[in-house]
Design a protein around this motif. Structure first.
Motif, mmCIF file in Angstrom:
data_model
loop_
_atom_site.group_PDB
_atom_site.id
_atom_site.type_symbol
_atom_site.label_atom_id
_atom_site.label_comp_id
_atom_site.label_asym_id
_atom_site.label_seq_id
_atom_site.Cartn_x
_atom_site.Cartn_y
_atom_site.Cartn_z
ATOM 1 N N THR A 17 -67.674 111.307 -12.486
ATOM 2 C CA THR A 17 -66.111 111.328 -12.219
ATOM 3 C C THR A 17 -65.548 111.888 -11.206
ATOM 4 O OG1 THR A 17 -65.690 110.588 -14.804
ATOM 5 C CG2 THR A 17 -63.756 111.302 -13.610
ATOM 6 N N ARG A 18 -64.714 111.328 -10.498
ATOM 7 C CA ARG A 18 -64.185 112.126 -9.048
ATOM 8 C C ARG A 18 -62.852 112.090 -9.322
ATOM 9 N NH1 ARG A 18 -64.310 108.625 -3.460
ATOM 10 N NH2 ARG A 18 -63.053 110.249 -2.271
ATOM 11 N N THR A 19 -62.497 113.335 -8.807
ATOM 12 C CA THR A 19 -61.024 113.842 -8.834
ATOM 13 C C THR A 19 -60.479 112.796 -7.437
ATOM 14 O OG1 THR A 19 -61.483 115.814 -7.886
ATOM 15 C CG2 THR A 19 -60.778 115.510 -10.382
ATOM 16 N N THR A 20 -59.241 112.438 -7.613
ATOM 17 C CA THR A 20 -58.853 111.729 -6.537
ATOM 18 C C THR A 20 -58.022 112.364 -5.346
ATOM 19 O OG1 THR A 20 -57.253 110.955 -7.794
ATOM 20 C CG2 THR A 20 -59.109 109.381 -7.638
ATOM 21 N N ILE A 24 -55.497 109.220 -2.418
ATOM 22 C CA ILE A 24 -56.416 108.419 -2.973
ATOM 23 C C ILE A 24 -55.840 108.077 -4.565
ATOM 24 C CG2 ILE A 24 -58.790 107.665 -3.733
ATOM 25 C CD1 ILE A 24 -58.312 108.244 -0.724
ATOM 26 N N GLY A 25 -55.364 109.271 -4.977
ATOM 27 C CA GLY A 25 -54.706 108.976 -6.420
ATOM 28 C C GLY A 25 -53.543 108.057 -6.362
ATOM 29 N N LEU A 28 -54.643 104.289 -5.792
ATOM 30 C CA LEU A 28 -55.284 103.786 -6.854
ATOM 31 C C LEU A 28 -54.005 103.628 -8.074
ATOM 32 C CD1 LEU A 28 -58.497 105.854 -7.270
ATOM 33 C CD2 LEU A 28 -58.365 103.549 -6.672
ATOM 34 N N HIS A 135 -58.426 101.483 -9.915
ATOM 35 C CA HIS A 135 -59.610 101.296 -9.491
ATOM 36 C C HIS A 135 -59.595 100.372 -8.372
ATOM 37 C CE1 HIS A 135 -64.122 100.661 -9.556
ATOM 38 N NE2 HIS A 135 -64.442 101.960 -9.919
ATOM 39 N N GLN B 22 -55.366 110.413 -11.274
ATOM 40 C CA GLN B 22 -55.906 111.669 -10.872
ATOM 41 C C GLN B 22 -57.553 111.546 -10.719
ATOM 42 O OE1 GLN B 22 -53.866 114.238 -13.869
ATOM 43 N NE2 GLN B 22 -52.415 114.685 -11.974
ATOM 44 N N SER B 23 -58.070 110.550 -11.487
ATOM 45 C CA SER B 23 -59.388 110.456 -11.185
ATOM 46 C C SER B 23 -60.221 109.334 -11.393
ATOM 47 C CB SER B 23 -60.136 111.373 -12.529
ATOM 48 O OG SER B 23 -60.012 110.768 -13.866
ATOM 49 N N VAL B 24 -61.332 108.990 -10.989
ATOM 50 C CA VAL B 24 -61.941 107.667 -11.047
ATOM 51 C C VAL B 24 -63.439 107.814 -11.326
ATOM 52 C CG1 VAL B 24 -62.467 107.663 -8.572
ATOM 53 C CG2 VAL B 24 -62.117 105.350 -9.811
ATOM 54 N N THR B 26 -66.841 106.763 -11.011
ATOM 55 C CA THR B 26 -67.914 106.290 -10.089
ATOM 56 C C THR B 26 -69.216 106.537 -10.576
ATOM 57 O OG1 THR B 26 -67.756 108.263 -8.704
ATOM 58 C CG2 THR B 26 -66.284 106.556 -8.152
#
Lengths: 148, 177
Positions: A17-20, A24-25, A28, A135, B22-24, B26
């Motif tokens: 899980t990647r914080t954005t 980027i947040g 998305l 996403h 805040q998160s995705v 992947t």
């Protein structure tokens, strides 16, 4: 050695899980809301998908702008072999798409019947998923724009 | 976030009032076929008969376990396989206090050790059970805990763990040879 060699199916998987971050947040978040956002550079040009830094100078970028969900194909390739975990269960075009109002391109799939339906410069429009979560796949794909 | 780390980002009205992403997720996944080669195939087949095989180095006589077809020190092809014992001693160990994702059966704290079976020149990794982690020590003699015969497969998982034999430890100067 005449003995038969063993073999076994293996799977390696990382559930990242990647914080954005704020840029980027926001991009998305926009996709979840059904809009495409870019980010403005000092010279007024727009980067989409947005980056946190100016790709040339490295300066922080802060002004997100709303764009459309239409654009044109800058370049493309035909993905003729169907593989797992791809956006389609059929061959499709993988394209660099310049969203209207943006000066850079995003990579996405274009759903057409065959490579003969693709051309550089062709107009495309996003096909949105009905259920969106924030996403890149909230855009199911791009498809040729139908001009009335 | 403080301003000198990252400047405030302004967003258009269309997303101004909504909950920000805040998160995705992947995930990365790779499906493949593993072919262990001749030496490891023989090793895994022997495992089904509760035997542990090592590869003999034609130059030094050292026995590497598991055999990988080449000796680790001299780099020679190891044609000859020999059986090593299913008991040996702990060369080193580590007590883990955090859970291991995908191994919910391992309740922390648990001990992973480098076990050198008798007859082998090097060790391999195994779990140590039947003992409190703080009682584990270098030189402790252990034996393989095999799965029940009906569950044996061509797999290194046939030895879920090693447990102390209760015999006197290997002398310190013989732990690493």
């Amino acid at each position: 050695m005449a003995d038969e060699l063993l073999s076994a199916p293996m799977t390696i998987e990382y559930p990242f899980t990647r914080t954005t971050g704020p840029v980027i947040g926001a991009f998305l978040t926009g996709l979840r809301e059904g809009v495409v956002l870019g980010i403005k550079r000092a010279d007024g040009s727009v980067v989409c998908p947005p980056t946190e830094y100016d790709p040339e100078t490295g300066d922080a970028l802060t002004e997100m702008v709303e764009l459309t969900d239409t654009g044109h194909v800058m370049s493309w390739t035909w993905s003729g072999e169907v593989r797992e975990h791809q956006p389609f269960d059929r061959p499709y075009a993988l394209a660099l798409i310049q969203i209207d109002g943006a000066d850079t391109a995003m990579l996405h799939g274009v759903d057409v019947d065959g490579p003969e339906a693709m051309s550089t410069g062709m107009r495309v429009k996003a096909r949105w998923r009905s259920e969106r979560e924030g996403h890149i796949r909230d855009i199911a794909c791009f498809e040729p724009e139908v001009t009335p | 976030m403080s301003a000198d780390v990252a400047p405030e980002v302004s967003v258009p009205d269309v997303i101004a009032g909504v909950e920000p992403v805040q998160s995705v997720r992947t995930p990365i996944r790779l499906d493949y076929t593993y072919v262990p080669g001749r030496s490891l195939t023989a090793y895994l087949k022997a495992m089904k008969d509760k035997r542990i095989l090592g590869g003999v180095c034609p130059e030094t006589g050292q026995v590497a376990v598991p055999p990988r077809g080449v000796s680790p020190l001299a780099g020679k092809v190891t044609e000859e396989l020999v059986e090593v014992a299913d008991h040996g001693h702990i060369m080193s160990f580590c007590v883990t206090h955090i859970p291991l994702p995908g191994r919910e059966d391992l309740k922390p704290p648990f001990v992973a050790a480098w076990v050198r079976p008798e007859g082998a020149s090097i060790g391999f990794i195994g779990l140590i059970t039947g003992i409190e982690p703080d009682e584990c020590r270098i030189g402790m003699r252990v034996r393989a805990v095999w799965k029940p015969d009906e569950e044996l497969e061509e797999s290194a998982e046939n030895i879920p763990s090693w447990e102390p034999t209760g015999e006197p430890d290997v002398p310190e100067n013989e732990v690493r040879v």
